[in-house]
Design a protein around this motif. Sequence first.
Motif, short mmCIF file in Angstrom:
data_model
loop_
_atom_site.label_atom_id
_atom_site.label_comp_id
_atom_site.label_asym_id
_atom_site.label_seq_id
_atom_site.Cartn_x
_atom_site.Cartn_y
_atom_site.Cartn_z
N LYS A 194 3.02 93.60 -24.61
CA LYS A 194 2.94 94.08 -25.33
C LYS A 194 1.89 94.47 -25.41
O LYS A 194 0.50 94.72 -24.74
CB LYS A 194 2.91 93.04 -26.93
N VAL A 195 1.46 96.69 -26.03
CA VAL A 195 0.81 97.20 -26.09
C VAL A 195 0.29 97.43 -27.64
O VAL A 195 1.42 97.83 -28.43
CB VAL A 195 1.02 98.69 -25.27
N ILE A 196 -1.04 97.16 -28.11
CA ILE A 196 -1.19 97.30 -29.65
C ILE A 196 -2.34 98.31 -29.26
O ILE A 196 -3.42 97.94 -28.52
CB ILE A 196 -1.65 95.69 -29.80
N GLN A 197 -2.14 99.04 -30.64
CA GLN A 197 -3.01 100.52 -30.15
C GLN A 197 -3.53 100.51 -31.69
O GLN A 197 -3.37 101.21 -32.23
CB GLN A 197 -1.79 102.07 -29.60
N GLY B 156 -8.10 100.73 -27.89
CA GLY B 156 -8.96 101.27 -28.70
C GLY B 156 -9.01 100.04 -30.35
O GLY B 156 -9.19 100.77 -31.60
N CYS B 157 -8.29 98.96 -30.17
CA CYS B 157 -8.18 97.97 -30.99
C CYS B 157 -10.19 97.63 -31.61
O CYS B 157 -10.57 98.24 -31.26
CB CYS B 157 -7.81 97.10 -31.16
N ASP B 158 -10.09 96.89 -32.76
CA ASP B 158 -11.46 97.12 -33.39
C ASP B 158 -11.49 95.69 -33.90
O ASP B 158 -10.42 94.72 -34.41
CB ASP B 158 -12.14 97.80 -34.52
N PHE B 159 -12.48 94.52 -33.42
CA PHE B 159 -11.84 92.94 -33.80
C PHE B 159 -13.74 92.94 -33.41
O PHE B 159 -14.48 92.93 -33.97
CB PHE B 159 -11.46 92.46 -32.25
N PRO C 267 -7.27 110.24 -28.02
CA PRO C 267 -6.58 109.03 -27.06
C PRO C 267 -5.38 108.08 -27.45
O PRO C 267 -4.37 107.77 -26.89
CB PRO C 267 -7.29 108.47 -26.25
N HIS C 268 -4.92 107.81 -28.43
CA HIS C 268 -4.67 106.96 -29.09
C HIS C 268 -3.41 107.43 -30.20
O HIS C 268 -3.48 107.67 -31.12
CB HIS C 268 -5.02 106.04 -29.96
N ARG C 269 -3.26 108.54 -29.68
CA ARG C 269 -1.71 109.55 -30.41
C ARG C 269 -0.33 108.43 -30.20
O ARG C 269 -0.48 107.68 -29.92
CB ARG C 269 -0.90 110.77 -29.64
N LYS C 270 -0.03 108.86 -31.92
CA LYS C 270 1.20 108.05 -32.39
C LYS C 270 2.77 108.68 -32.19
O LYS C 270 3.56 108.47 -32.71
CB LYS C 270 0.60 106.61 -33.66
N GLU D 264 -8.10 110.68 -21.12
CA GLU D 264 -6.38 111.70 -20.63
C GLU D 264 -5.15 110.64 -20.42
O GLU D 264 -3.68 111.38 -21.09
CB GLU D 264 -6.82 112.26 -19.49
N ARG D 265 -5.39 110.10 -20.15
CA ARG D 265 -4.34 109.13 -19.86
C ARG D 265 -3.39 108.49 -20.27
O ARG D 265 -2.20 108.30 -20.84
CB ARG D 265 -4.76 108.60 -17.75
N ILE D 266 -4.04 107.57 -21.61
CA ILE D 266 -3.88 106.68 -22.46
C ILE D 266 -3.19 108.27 -23.45
O ILE D 266 -2.15 107.11 -24.00
CB ILE D 266 -5.42 106.28 -22.99
N HIS D 267 -4.14 108.62 -23.69
CA HIS D 267 -3.72 110.30 -24.44
C HIS D 267 -1.88 110.76 -24.25
O HIS D 267 -0.51 110.81 -25.31
CB HIS D 267 -4.12 111.56 -24.42
N ASP D 268 -2.01 110.54 -22.79
CA ASP D 268 -0.37 111.51 -22.53
C ASP D 268 -0.10 109.87 -22.23
O ASP D 268 1.74 110.20 -22.80
CB ASP D 268 -0.51 111.81 -20.70
#
Length: 382
Positions: free
Chosen positions: A29-32, A55-58, A84-87, A130-134
């Motif tokens: 899973k990818v949790i963003q 980009g999660c906070d822990f 970068p973390h477009r939803k 950039e890659r995570i954004h795309d």
Amino acid sequence: MSLKKFSNLITTKKEFNKLIQSTDDLRKKVIQNLNFTEENIDWKSLKIQGTTFLGCDFKKDDAIYLISQGAFVYPKFTGYPFSPHRKKLYDWQELMDGYSEEMDESVDLKIYNHFVKHKYNPPMEEALAERIHDYGIDVALRNILEFDEFGMSERKVVGFMGGHSTKRGSEYYTKVALAAKRLSEKGYFVATGGGPGIMEAANLGAYFGNKSDDDLMHAIEILSDLIFTAENQRDYFAKNYISQSKKVLELYPNGAENLAIPTWFYGHEPSNLFASYIAKYFSNSIREDTLLAICLYGIIYAPGSAGTTQEIFQEAAQNHYGTFGYYSPMVFLGKKRYVEDTSLYSVVHQLAIGMPYKELLYLTDDSELAVEFIENNPPIMV
């Protein structure tokens, strides 16, 4: 079976809570972009080896535990003019925020100016952002197109390609706008590269899919009333290029949905304001391949230059090898351009001899016939 949601990506707390209530397996899973600092989650009860956290906070101890158990924890990116973390996909209002005729301080330009500093040799953090954004754009795009298990989209996507310098109100601008309008009326989902010229004409025509032809012609008249600078006569450098588009939108609100897939790679051009969804990429190679890949119901090529020529042969290669599981129509709108001036249609036709997609090639000067051909020739499964 329609895949209405890209199931591996979790972008809300509601989705995350629902997931851990139904399974203890978060692997793959990818949790963003979620904040877990106020949560008391029993991470030890979950299978998290190979889970990706973007980009999660822990809490500090939770982050250490997750990493020790083989989860991939990527930190937040700060100091960027883009997330970068477009939803979701962009719309023109977001990209053009800050723009005026006197001074372009748009979000779009700020992102471009940031990108161009590292365009050829980006440091790792920049390249990763950039890659995570795309990737986020990829996921958001899949979610609106809704692909099934065989690679066919729920929306019947037809693309338009052609010259970005085509003038508003010119012959092929008008032909493309009318063709896109007809396709929109018939339930097709029009997609373009998102820029000016032929791309704008197609997004404009699709937008007017729930309005009259007279309304569309009036809109083109408004768009064509431009104030040029002495040194540059291209439409998209006109002083009032954007404001004329806004006049059309104010006069004719609530248009039909359509799609643009532009890029920051080639430079800063005014945004096309007639697309409902804007899937803007940093990587032009991914953007170009994606645009061609999703147009399973066909592409209409109006006259264009080198970029359009590249797209023709890239689509021909995808058709030739059945890369995405279907053969799709290729319609060449402009006999003079594609036979007399360049022979491009003849070359593609020759390449297609003996291949199933040969029957999906069509040459015409008539936008209505182009639409009729698309309608009568659905994609063929490989």
